[in-house]
Design an enzyme around this catalytic site. Structure first.
Site, mmCIF file in Angstrom:
data_model
loop_
_atom_site.group_PDB
_atom_site.id
_atom_site.type_symbol
_atom_site.label_atom_id
_atom_site.label_comp_id
_atom_site.label_asym_id
_atom_site.label_seq_id
_atom_site.Cartn_x
_atom_site.Cartn_y
_atom_site.Cartn_z
ATOM 1 C CG ASP A 1 -1.904 1.079 1.315
ATOM 2 O OD1 ASP A 1 -1.674 2.129 0.690
ATOM 3 O OD2 ASP A 1 -2.925 0.901 2.013
ATOM 4 C CG HIS A 2 3.223 4.016 -3.160
ATOM 5 N ND1 HIS A 2 4.201 4.417 -2.276
ATOM 6 C CD2 HIS A 2 3.751 4.208 -4.395
ATOM 7 C CE1 HIS A 2 5.250 4.845 -2.941
ATOM 8 N NE2 HIS A 2 5.013 4.722 -4.227
ATOM 9 N NE ARG A 3 -4.057 3.914 1.221
ATOM 10 C CZ ARG A 3 -5.218 3.430 1.646
ATOM 11 N NH1 ARG A 3 -6.252 4.229 1.768
ATOM 12 N NH2 ARG A 3 -5.354 2.154 1.940
#
Ligand code: CAO
Length: 423
Positions: free
Chosen positions: A395-397
């Site tokens: 999850d790039h967040r």
């Protein structure tokens, strides 16, 4: 002079394939313009399809239970007052009015209607038609009907300068995945091209599918690919299986992957976490889920406290869980509490793939079939090594690309020399 009008489903917002729950008229009935003809009910709203003109119902083309979408034919109407209505006498009698408001009655600032949001407004066809005629942007109207449904009176009151709706909270819009003004799903009669069979999705496929869809849409996924040298590990695995042959437990690569994952997660805590609003919940336990392919669909049993278990114990548990999964006998608590998932397709094949994160986890490791490759560490010497393809979706967040690359490198180093798990 009377004329036969094809009454079609008008603009019903973002709904499609909505079942008819009631037909309110029968052939021979005389109806006035705007009188309801049929009732549609989706899981979110009940909508009436109004008559576009006054006249006599000639022939009904639908039945209760039929699923309708915008533009579909409902009935034929013998209309005497075509001229008095704004209705076209062509087959498109009930097609939506143009997007740009044209009515001189509009004295509210509606020149820019958000068409996507207009479609999503909670209002029936009659109200939508009125809104377009009056040049009212339905997004701005506060509905006074049940569950906030917009009524004709709300539109009329708004057109006279009434209440302005509070915009929907962003989270709701984002959460529901609405706001995507997408084309309708293609409807194809496949049987036109060859024999077909219709088979309902299994319950597990439906549940898993809904989860996968949400995760795919809501999580900004990136996948980092790497390879691990498992030459020595595979030799050790074969030797270990010989040593414990009598125990009935078979150690597959999966047990080592789970053990190495727990150790890597300990070093990279943000991968063993979940997002909670603006907070990251860092878990201090290492429960590793593994995707299991079963005849009825995909399930994810969870090995608890994998960091505290030995390889043989993990192998025994995965074997038992995989069997229970295939028999459809896994209990809910055996599939809960996972902090990270491994999806191993190694027994089947493939090189790399892009697994979908199992929310609310923030990363998943996909593993494919190991293969012998000629590797040269220095460009001068080379050796054949057994390599294992790794695909880490994150999850790039929560996780930066550099962290993901470091995670994969560390994980691969552990597989190359499992003694490092002890460090
Ligand atoms: N490379 C090469 N061979 C591998 C391997 C790998 N990475 N992983 C397993 N194998 C071998 C095993 O050693 C075994 O070989 P033998 O029969 O010669 O001993 C064979 O492949 C079958 O292994 P397995 O799949 O039965 O056992 P496993 O412990 O590796 O996996 C399980 C168990 C439940 C994960 C697996 O059966 C399964 O269901 N995999 C599919 C998961 C899936 O569908 N993922 C996609 C989900 S979408 O993201």
């Amino acid at each position: 002079m009377s004329q036969v009008i094809e009454v079609k489903v008008p603009d019903i917002g973002n709904f499609a394939d909505v079942p008819i729950i009631e037909i309110l008229v029968k052939p021979g009935d005389v109806v006035k313009a705007e009188e309801p003809l049929i009732m549609l009910e989706s899981d979110k709203a009940t909508m009436e399809v109004p008559s576009p003109a006054g006249g006599t119902v000639k022939e009904i083309k639908v039945k209760v239970g039929d699923k309708l979408s915008e533009g579909m034919l409902v009935l034929l109407l013998d209309s005497a007052d075509v001229a008095q209505t704004a209705v076209s006498t062509s087959a498109s009698a009930a097609t939506p009015a143009p997007a740009v408001p044209t009515s001189p009655a509009a004295h509210v600032p509606v020149a820019q209607t958000d068409e996507a949001a207009f479609k999503l407004a909670y209002a029936g066809p009659g109200v939508r038609k009125l809104a377009r005629e009056l040049g009212v942007d339905l997004n701005q109207v506060q509905g006074s009907g049940a569950k906030g449904r917009i009524l004709k009176e709300d539109v009329e009151s708004f057109a006279k300068g009434g209440a302005v709706a509070t915009p929907a909270p962003a989270a709701t819009t984002a959460g529901a995945g609405v706001g995507l003004d997408l084309l309708a799903w293609p409807k194809v009669d496949f049987s036109k091209f060859g024999p077909v069979e219709s088979k309902p999705l299994s319950r597990i496929k439906k549940i898993a599918g809904a989860n996968l869809h949400r995760n795919w849409v809501m999580i900004p996924h990136v996948t980092n690919h790497d390879e691990a040298d498992i030459t020595d590990l595979e030799a050790f695995r074969v030797q270990l299986n010989q040593e414990i042959a009598k125990s009935g437990v078979k150690v597959s690569m999966l047990a080592f992957l789970i053990k190495a994952a727990a150790a890597t997660l300990r070093k990279f805590p943000e991968f063993n976490a979940s997002l909670d609003g603006d907070n990251l919940i860092l878990k201090q336990y290492y429960h590793i889920g593994f995707a299991a392919d079963t005849p009825i669909g995909l399930v994810v049993p969870v090995i608890r406290n994998a960091d505290q278990k030995g390889i043989v114990e993990i192998a025994q548990e995965t074997g038992e869980f995989a069997k229970l999964a295939r028999e459809g006998k896994l209990k809910p608590d055996q599939m809960q509490g996972g902090t990270f998932t491994i999806s191993s397709l190694g027994g089947i094949g493939g090189t790399f793939f892009t697994p979908i994160i199992n929310a609310p986890e923030v990363a998943i490791l996909g593993v494919c079939k190991s293969a012998w490759k000629q590797i040269s560490p220095d460009g001068q010497h080379s050796a054949w090594r057994l390599t294992l393809p790794l695909s880490l979706s994150y999850d790039h967040r929560v996780i930066d690309g550099a962290s993901a690359a470091r995670f994969n490198v560390h994980f691969a180093n552990l597989l190359a020399d499992m003694r490092r798990v002890l460090i």
